[in-house]
Design an enzyme around this catalytic site. Structure first.
Site, short mmCIF file in Angstrom:
data_model
loop_
_atom_site.label_atom_id
_atom_site.label_comp_id
_atom_site.label_asym_id
_atom_site.label_seq_id
_atom_site.Cartn_x
_atom_site.Cartn_y
_atom_site.Cartn_z
N ASP A 64 18.72 21.22 -11.98
CA ASP A 64 18.58 22.68 -12.01
C ASP A 64 17.33 23.09 -12.80
O ASP A 64 17.37 23.98 -13.63
CB ASP A 64 19.86 23.30 -12.62
CG ASP A 64 19.90 24.81 -12.48
OD1 ASP A 64 19.18 25.35 -11.61
OD2 ASP A 64 20.65 25.46 -13.23
N HIS A 83 26.11 25.14 -21.45
CA HIS A 83 26.57 23.90 -20.83
C HIS A 83 25.60 22.76 -21.14
O HIS A 83 24.46 23.00 -21.52
CB HIS A 83 26.70 24.05 -19.32
CG HIS A 83 25.53 24.80 -18.70
ND1 HIS A 83 25.57 26.16 -18.46
CD2 HIS A 83 24.29 24.42 -18.32
CE1 HIS A 83 24.41 26.56 -17.94
NE2 HIS A 83 23.62 25.52 -17.84
N GLN A 88 26.62 20.38 -14.54
CA GLN A 88 26.50 21.19 -15.77
C GLN A 88 27.90 21.50 -16.30
O GLN A 88 28.61 22.32 -15.74
CB GLN A 88 25.73 22.50 -15.47
CG GLN A 88 24.26 22.25 -15.14
CD GLN A 88 23.59 23.44 -14.45
OE1 GLN A 88 24.15 24.04 -13.54
NE2 GLN A 88 22.38 23.77 -14.86
N ARG A 126 15.05 31.07 -26.19
CA ARG A 126 15.62 31.81 -25.06
C ARG A 126 17.03 31.27 -24.86
O ARG A 126 17.22 30.13 -24.45
CB ARG A 126 14.81 31.61 -23.79
CG ARG A 126 15.45 32.24 -22.55
CD ARG A 126 14.75 31.73 -21.31
NE ARG A 126 15.24 32.29 -20.06
CZ ARG A 126 16.27 31.81 -19.35
NH1 ARG A 126 16.97 30.78 -19.78
NH2 ARG A 126 16.59 32.37 -18.22
N ASP A 161 20.05 30.76 -22.99
CA ASP A 161 20.36 30.80 -21.56
C ASP A 161 21.83 31.15 -21.28
O ASP A 161 22.72 30.67 -21.98
CB ASP A 161 20.05 29.42 -20.96
CG ASP A 161 20.28 29.36 -19.46
OD1 ASP A 161 19.65 30.15 -18.75
OD2 ASP A 161 21.09 28.51 -19.02
N GLU A 216 19.33 35.79 -22.59
CA GLU A 216 19.26 35.89 -21.14
C GLU A 216 20.63 36.29 -20.61
O GLU A 216 21.58 35.50 -20.61
CB GLU A 216 18.83 34.55 -20.52
CG GLU A 216 18.43 34.69 -19.07
CD GLU A 216 19.46 34.14 -18.09
OE1 GLU A 216 19.32 34.39 -16.90
OE2 GLU A 216 20.41 33.47 -18.52
N HIS A 262 11.37 32.69 -12.87
CA HIS A 262 11.72 31.51 -12.10
C HIS A 262 12.99 31.70 -11.27
O HIS A 262 13.31 30.87 -10.44
CB HIS A 262 11.91 30.34 -13.05
CG HIS A 262 13.14 30.50 -13.89
ND1 HIS A 262 13.29 31.56 -14.77
CD2 HIS A 262 14.30 29.79 -13.95
CE1 HIS A 262 14.49 31.46 -15.35
NE2 HIS A 262 15.11 30.40 -14.87
N ASP A 263 13.74 32.78 -11.54
CA ASP A 263 14.98 33.00 -10.81
C ASP A 263 14.78 33.96 -9.64
O ASP A 263 13.73 34.57 -9.49
CB ASP A 263 16.07 33.53 -11.77
CG ASP A 263 16.74 32.40 -12.55
OD1 ASP A 263 16.78 31.26 -12.05
OD2 ASP A 263 17.24 32.66 -13.67
C1 OTU Z 1 20.13 30.88 -15.93
O1 OTU Z 1 20.41 31.84 -14.94
C2 OTU Z 1 18.77 30.31 -15.60
O2 OTU Z 1 17.79 31.31 -15.62
C3 OTU Z 1 18.84 29.60 -14.27
O3 OTU Z 1 17.59 29.12 -13.85
C4 OTU Z 1 19.85 28.48 -14.39
O4 OTU Z 1 20.06 27.93 -13.14
C5 OTU Z 1 21.20 28.95 -14.95
O5 OTU Z 1 21.08 29.84 -16.07
C6 OTU Z 1 22.02 27.78 -15.42
O6 OTU Z 1 21.51 27.22 -16.60
O7 OTU Z 1 23.05 32.85 -12.87
O8 OTU Z 1 21.13 32.92 -11.04
O9 OTU Z 1 23.63 36.49 -16.53
O10 OTU Z 1 21.91 35.40 -14.62
O11 OTU Z 1 22.42 32.76 -16.81
C7 OTU Z 1 20.79 32.62 -12.34
C8 OTU Z 1 23.07 35.26 -16.70
C9 OTU Z 1 21.95 32.63 -13.29
C10 OTU Z 1 22.71 34.59 -15.39
C11 OTU Z 1 21.94 33.39 -15.70
C12 OTU Z 1 21.72 32.34 -14.72
#
Ligand code: OTU
Length: 601
Positions: free
Chosen positions: A104, A147, A215, A245, A247, A289, A356-357
Site C-alpha cells: 500500500d 495498523h 495491514q 503525519r 495516518d 490525516e 497521493h490519494d
Molecule cells: C490513508 O488513507 C493513506 O493516505 C492511504 O494512502 C493509505 O492507503 C491508508 O491510510 C492506509 O494506511 O482511506 O482512501 O479518514 O481517508 O486514512 C484513503 C482517513 C484512506 C482515510 C485515510 C486513508
C-alpha cells in the site's frame, strides 16, 4: 502539571488498577529515556517552541522518495531543486521499513525504527534531515499508527501468543464477535479489500484488517500498544523529524455497535500523545490525516487547553476546488467555506489540490439542494467529469473504488491531467493547452493564498501527466491511485526555467507565488480567509482580515465583478496585484480574464 493530566487521561482510558499503573510507570520511563537521548541541538530548537508552523514561510511538498529520487543518497542532490521552488518542509511519504511485495505504498510498516532498506540506511536519513534543516527545510514523515504490516515483529509474536505481545491486535477464535462488528463497520477499500476481518488458517484466528489484509489494526485498548507507539514516536522525533503525519487517525479506536470512526477515545489517545511530545520534544508538531466530514475533522485540533493535532488536511477546500473547475460555479465552495466549524486560532489547515490519494466527493448536501441541484445527480456528474466521460469534460482520470450497484466512486488522476493538459497534448490543441496551464495555476493560486499551509504534490509543479504504466505492474495494477504516483521526470524538470515550455511556465509561476507568500506576513496562518459572495458565480473571492483581497475566475470566459460586491474595507481608490504587479482600480467593475487570479493588497 501536564503529567497530572496525562495520568488522569491514561487511567481514565485504561482503568484504575495495578496493570494500568505498571504501564503508566513504563510510559514515564520511556519519556525519561527519550528526554535524555534528545540532542543538544534539538533541545535548543525545543526552547523556541512550536509556533513556527503558523508562519507564512511554510510551504510543503510531499513526495515518494523512490519516485522522486530513487533513494536517500540521490535525494541529497535534489535538495537544491526543492529550495529553488521555495519549499520549506518536505513530507516524505512512508519511508520506514515496509513489507515485501504489496505494501500500500509503504503504509504497511514492518519496522518503525528503520528506514526501508531500498532507500538507504537510517543514518543516511538522519544526515538528510540535517542537510535539509541547514537549508531551512523541515522534515515531515508519515507515521502509520493505526495498523502495522502483518510481518511486523509485534504481529509475528502475537500470532504465537508470546508473552508481552498478547492482545496487541484484534484477534478472535471464531467469527462471533467479528460478525457483530461487521454489522456496523463500513468498508474502506470495498472492492480491493472488502470486509474488515481476515481468517488465518494456520493460527485459526480472525484478525481485524480494516484496510488491506496485510495491514493489521493495532489494539489501542491495550496500554502496551499505546506505550510502544509512544516509544517509537519519541525515538523518531529524536532523529530530528519536525512533523509527524498521523495516518488514518479516525480508525484508531473500535467499539462494537459503532462505525468505529471518530470515536471519543481517539481524541483521548491523540491528546495524550500531544501531551507527551509537548513534554519531551516541544518543537515537534502533529499533522492529522482524517478525511472525514468537516465538523468531525475540526475536532482533531482539540481545544486550546488540550491540543491534539496542530495541522489538519483541508479536504473540503480540495474537493470544492475541483467541483468549481468542473462546474465553473464557485457558489458551493463559497458557501461551504463560509461555514464556521470552530477552527481554533492555532489550528492550521493544509491546503492542497492533489495528493497521493483519490478524490472522494464529500459535499455539504444541504447547500447543493439549496442551489437547486440533486446531490446524487451532482455527484454522478462530477465522477464522470473527472473520469473524462462527461461530454465536454477536459479532465482525464480514472474511477477509484467504483461500486457497480450504487454507481458511487472516487476519482484518480494527476493535477495536470485532471486540469486538461493530457487531453490538450493528445489533441495537439494550443488553445486547450493554454487553458489547462491556466487551470493548474488557478488551483495553485488559491492553495498558496488561502489561510493555511500550501502543500504541493511532487510533480504537479511541472505538470506531470497521468502514469498509465502502473497497469503494467501487477502488484499495483488493481489500485488506480497509482495513476497519480508517477516517477519524477527529471528531463522535463530541466526545462523549469525555460518559459517556452509548459514546465517552465508552471514552475516559475508557482515559484513566484511562493516567493510572494513568504515575503508577506499577511499570509501567516493566524490571519483568516473570509469568502465573499461576488455576485458572479464564476468568481471565487475572499479577503484576509481586510488586509488583502483575492479574486479567482473559475471559468474560461472573461468575468466582471461589481466593485460594490467586494467593498469590504471602504474601497480604496485602487489596489495592487502582488503577482502581476498591475494596478486594479476599485472604483469601477473588476474584470478578470479566463482563469485569472488577483492577489490584491
Ligand atoms: C490513508 O488513507 C493513506 O493516505 C492511504 O494512502 C493509505 O492507503 C491508508 O491510510 C492506509 O494506511 O482511506 O482512501 O479518514 O481517508 O486514512 C484513503 C482517513 C484512506 C482515510 C485515510 C486513508
Amino acid at each position: 502539571m501536564s503529567m497530572d493530566k496525562l495520568r488522569t487521561y491514561y487511567f481514565g482510558l485504561y482503568g484504575e488498577n495495578g496493570i494500568t499503573q505498571f504501564f503508566f510507570d513504563q510510559l514515564m520511563e520511556i519519556m525519561e529515556k527519550a528526554r535524555a537521548g534528545r540532542s543538544t541541538a534539538l533541545k535548543k530548537q525545543d526552547k523556541k517552541g512550536n509556533d513556527w508552523y503558523l508562519s507564512e514561510k511554510m510551504v510543503g511538498m510531499m513526495l515518494y522518495l523512490d519516485k522522486f529520487s530513487d533513494n536517500l543518497s540521490s535525494f541529497e542532490k535534489r535538495i537544491d531543486y526543492l529550495a529553488d521552488l521555495g519549499v520549506t518542509y518536505v513530507h516524505f511519504m512512508p519511508l520506514l521499513q515496509s513489507r515485501e511485495g504489496q505494501n500500500d505504498g509503504g503504509y504497511a510498516v514492518s519496522d518503525y525504527l528503520n528506514v526501508d532498506k531500498k532507500f538507504g540506511t537510517t543514518e543516511q536519513f538522519e544526515h538528510v534531515v540535517d542537510r535539509l534543516k541547514k537549508k531551512g527545510i523541515r522534515t515531515c514523515i508519515d507515521f502509520v499508527l493505526n495498523h502495522t504490516a502483518k510481518e511486523h515483529e509485534w504481529a509475528l509474536k502475537s500470532r504465537k501468543n508470546e508473552p508481552g505481545y498478547e492482545d496487541m491486535y484484534y484477534m478472535f477464535d471464531n467469527y462471533g464477535i467479528p460478525s457483530e462488528y461487521e454489522k456496523t463497520l463500513t468498508e474502506i477499500f470495498p472492492s480491493v479489500a472488502p470486509k474488515n476481518f481476515t481468517y488465518y488458517e494456520d493460527i485459526g484466528k480472525f484478525v481485524m484488517t480494516r484496510f488491506y489484509e496485510f495491514q493489521w489494526d493495532l489494539n489501542y485498548k491495550n496500554p502496551n500498544v499505546f506505550n510502544r507507539i509512544a516509544e517509537v514516536l519519541l525515538t523518531l522525533a529524536n532523529k530530528g523529524i519536525d512533523i509527524f503525519r498521523l495516518d488514518a487517525i479516525p480508525y484508531m479506536w473500535k467499539e462494537l455497535g459503532t462505525s468505529s470512526m471518530n470515536l471519543p477515545q481517539v481524541h483521548t489517545l491523540l491528546k495524550m500523545y500531544e501531551m507527551i511530545i509537548e513534554e519531551v520534544c516541544p518543537s515537534v508538531v502533529f499533522l492529522g490525516e482524517a478525511i472525514v466530514e468537516p465538523h468531525e475533522i475540526v475536532k482533531y485540533f482539540g481545544t486550546p487547553e488540550e491540543k491534539e493535532c496542530h495541522i489538519m488536511y483541508n479536504a473540503s477546500l480540495m474537493v470544492l476546488l475541483w467541483n468549481s473547475l468542473a462546474t465553473r460555479d464557485v457558489r458551493l465552495m463559497q458557501r461551504s467555506m463560509s461555514i464556521d466549524y470552530g477552527t481554533p486560532k492555532d489550528g492550521v489547515w493544509i491546503n492542497y489540490a492533489r495528493c497521493h490519494d483519490d478524490i472522494g466527493w464529500g459535499f455539504e448536501k444541504d447547500i447543493i439542494r439549496d442551489l437547486g441541484m440533486d446531490p446524487e445527480a451532482h455527484k454522478q456528474f462530477i465522477i464522470q467529469f473527472m473520469e473524462g466521460k462527461f461530454p465536454g469534460s477536459f479532465a482525464k482520470g480514472e474511477l477509484y473504488e467504483f461500486n457497480p450497484e450504487t454507481l458511487d466512486a472516487r476519482n484518480s488522476g494527476t493535477m495536470a491531467s485532471l486540469c486538461g493538459l493530457e487531453e490538450a497534448i493528445l489533441k495537439k490543441d494550443r488553445y486547450k493547452l493554454e487553458l489547462a496551464v491556466k487551470r493548474i495555476l488557478l488551483l495553485n493560486s488559491v492553495i498558496i493564498s488561502y489561510t493555511g499551509i500550501p502543500l504541493l504534490y511532487s510533480g504537479d509543479e511541472i505538470g506531470t501527466l497521468n502514469w498509465w504504466d502502473y497497469k503494467k505492474d501487477e502488484t499495483i495494477a488493481h489500485d488506480s491511485r497509482w495513476l497519480h504516483r508517477a516517477p519524477m521526470d527529471w528531463e522535463k524538470a530541466g526545462n523549469r526555467h525555460d518559459m517556452g515550455t509548459v514546465e517552465g511556465i508552471l514552475f516559475s509561476s508557482i515559484r513566484e507565488m511562493i516567493r510572494v507568500r513568504k515575503e508577506n506576513p499577511i499570509f501567516a496562518s493566524n490571519i483568516s480567509s473570509i469568502p465573499i459572495d461576488t455576485g458572479n458565480k464564476a468568481v471565487f473571492a475572499f479577503h484576509r482580515e481586510d488586509k488583502m483581497l483575492v479574486l479567482a475566475n473559475f471559468s474560461e470566459e472573461r468575468q466582471v465583478v461589481n466593485c460594490n460586491a467586494v467593498n469590504w474595507f471602504g474601497l480604496p481608490w485602487e489596489l495592487h496585484d502582488l503577482i502581476q504587479g498591475k494596478t486594479v482600480p476599485l472604483w469601477d467593475n473588476i474584470v478578470l480574464g479566463p482563469y485569472e487570479y488577483l492577489w490584491l493588497a
